[in-house]
Scaffold this motif. Structure first.
Motif: not given
Ligand SMILES: Nc1ncnc2c1ncn2[C@@H]1O[C@H](COP(=O)(O)OP(=O)(O)OP(=O)(O)O)[C@@H](O)[C@H]1O
Ligand SMILES: [Mg+2]
Lengths: 272, 256
Positions: A215, A233, A236-237, A240-241, A244, A258, A261-262, A265-266, A270, A272
């Motif tokens: 992917x 990224x 990094x994500x 953050x997850x 949270x 997922x 892909x997020x 997007x960031x 990708x 959007x």
């Protein structure tokens, strides 16, 4: 868990450091052929590839290896001012310090003068980002290389091969060209895993399944720079997850598509 | 740094968007299946209609036969109109497309030949007119024959080249690219000959033939000086005899 993501994230910072160099099969073949052509009596060698294929990284490694055994200089950023360029060359190759302006004729006079004196091994000048040099200066570089007093390894980032062939100053010379390409899916997997391993991030190495790497490859086309950006990224994500407390919702034994892909997007891979 | 809820929303949007093409395909497939199913059902219905009418007609066979005969005719015709017409259209389109396709292929190949042919044809024509008007029709046929054979040869060599180019792209073998360069040179496509010789040189710069083709193409392309310049450097580097011979030939104007 926090440390894993944070450490893994920093692995993918986009920096050029020859210590971080990763041996990849195809790259080592190219590396060998580049070393071979440097030892051949060629005046100019052309090394090129798309942006982010690892040329600068490669050069930094090559430079550090070569300088153990021979005279070599790496100009990572182009010296655009002509006089400045000749002055740097004079200083590096002939150890001549020149305070005033130095033009081409004067510089060639120095070269000719030195020609009679010594017959040491030809020094190598590695030029990165050579597409930024002006056509005019490029022509002068060619003329300097004709004296065989110095060898140039010219690195270009160009997308079309035909473009380079068309370039006038390469047409009439006997030169060797070597191209660096994007990674295949398998190579990208090696790259990611070796990179994490080098930084002792053993836990995250196994999170990259073939599916996840595929992917990533389909998003970045195997471009190392884009892959770095994406994975930076991604971790990094994850951090953050984790903060949270959402990670429990995700499986952490492998990287989720997922999340990939997020991150894409960031980073804008990708739209959007 | 991240607005995770916003990012998740965007991701959902992206996912939905990426499924739209599949959705459209499966929906249209469903519709097609439904249509087919519907007409099949209709057909079956009409055939049962006939059967029942036959059964009914048993007591009065003579009359009924006359009555039944027209009805299946109409039924079948109706069916044809609705069911078969669109598919026939489609077939026609396919045929048209393939017919349209063929001439373009020919028209691409023709121009190549026309470079060579016209002169000969006019010569032929002139000679014939002088000799006899009557025979004119015969040679034209033979002319066509020649045309055909040339056409076939062309196609083969072109196809050969494309096959080899394909293979070359896979394995980057200089032997192949040199072959391509030579073939193009033979065909008079000096530009491509030049390109492929150059590519060959890139892979292996010690192949004599490749340098020869390269410089020959350069001369053919009108760059005699550049060709001589390159030959000079190459001879310096390799001391190749064939290169020296070629240089002499170019210099004396024997090769041009
Ligand atoms: N063999 C490698 N080992 C480790 N990292 C690599 C390797 N190849 C590429 N990279 C990574 O990819 C990133 C991009 O590579 P690099 O900057 O060398 O590309 P480039 O080809 O010079 O691009 P440009 O044409 O834009 O200058 C580097 O920061 C480096 O982290
Ligand atoms: Mg670079």
């Amino acid at each position: 868990m926090d440390n894993i993501f944070l450490n893994s994230k920093n692995v993918f910072l986009d920096v050029i450091n020859n210590k971080d160099y990763i041996q990849l099969d195809r790259v080592s073949v190219i590396y060998q052929s580049l070393r071979d052509s440097i030892s051949k009596p060629l005046k100019m060698i052309l090394f090129y590839g798309k942006p982010g294929t690892g040329k600068s990284m490669f050069l930094s490694k090559l430079y550090n290896d070569l300088r153990q055994s021979q005279e070599v200089y790496l100009y990572s950023t182009p010296i655009l001012d002509e006089s400045e360029f000749y002055k740097t060359l004079a200083q590096d190759i002939f150890k001549i310090k020149h305070d005033a302006e130095l033009n081409f004729t004067q510089f060639m006079a120095i070269v000719k003068h030195k020609e009679e004196e010594d017959s040491k091994e030809t020094p190598i000048i590695i030029l990165d980002e050579a597409q930024l040099y002006s056509q005019n200066l490029m022509e002068k570089i060619r003329l300097v290389s004709d004296t065989r007093k110095v060898k140039f390894l010219i690195t270009l980032h160009k997308t079309e091969k035909e473009d380079i062939i068309a370039k006038e100053h390469f047409q009439t010379r006997i030169w060797e060209t070597i191209e660096l390409q994007n990674a295949t899916s398998e190579e990208l997997k090696m790259y990611i895993q070796k990179k994490l391993m080098q930084a002792n991030c053993f836990d995250s190495v196994h999170m990259f399944t073939t599916k996840a790497v595929n992917r990533i490859h389909s998003l970045t086309n195997g471009n190392y720079r884009d892959t770095n950006k994406l994975l930076y990224t991604l971790f990094d994500l994850y951090t953050v997850y984790e903060k949270e407390n959402k990670v429990s919702a995700l499986k952490t034994n492998y990287i989720s598509i997922k999340m990939i892909e997020m991150s894409a997007i960031h980073t804008g891979l990708i739209n959007v | 740094m991240f607005n995770t809820t916003e990012l998740e929303k965007q991701w959902l949007q992206y996912k939905i968007k990426s499924y739209i093409p599949y959705l459209i395909i499966s929906l249209s497939l469903l519709i097609i299946i439904l249509i087919v199913y519907f007409f099949k059902f209709d057909m079956e219905k009409s055939s049962t209609n006939i059967q029942t009418s036959i059964i009914k007609s048993k007591p009065n066979p003579k009359k009924e036969i006359v009555q039944i005969k027209p009805s299946p005719h109409i039924l079948v015709e109706d069916n044809k109109k609705v069911q078969l017409l669109p598919s026939l259209d489609f077939m026609k389109k396919m045929q048209n497309a393939s017919q349209l396709h063929r001439p373009t292929v020919k028209s691409i190949q023709r121009p190549h030949i026309s470079d060579i042919r016209p002169k000969e044809e006019t010569k032929h024509a002139k000679r014939k007119k002088i000799i006899q008007d009557n025979i004119e029709e015969l040679p034209q046929e033979s002319k066509k024959d020649i045309d055909k054979t040339i056409n076939i040869e062309r196609k083969n060599t072109q196809k050969d080249i494309y096959d080899i180019i394909k293979r070359f792209k896979k394995n980057n073998n200089p032997v192949l690219s040199l072959f391509i360069a030579k073939k193009y040179y033979e065909l008079g496509n000096y530009k491509q000959a030049y390109n492929y010789a150059l590519i060959t040189n890139e892979i292996n710069k010690d192949i004599d033939d490749s340098w020869i083709i390269f410089t020959k193409s350069l001369v053919k392309l009108g760059n005699k000086d550049k060709a001589l310049d390159i030959l000079k450097q190459y001879i310096e580097h390799s001391h190749s005899n064939s290169a020296k011979i070629l240089r002499k030939e170019i210099q004396s104007g024997k090769f041009k």
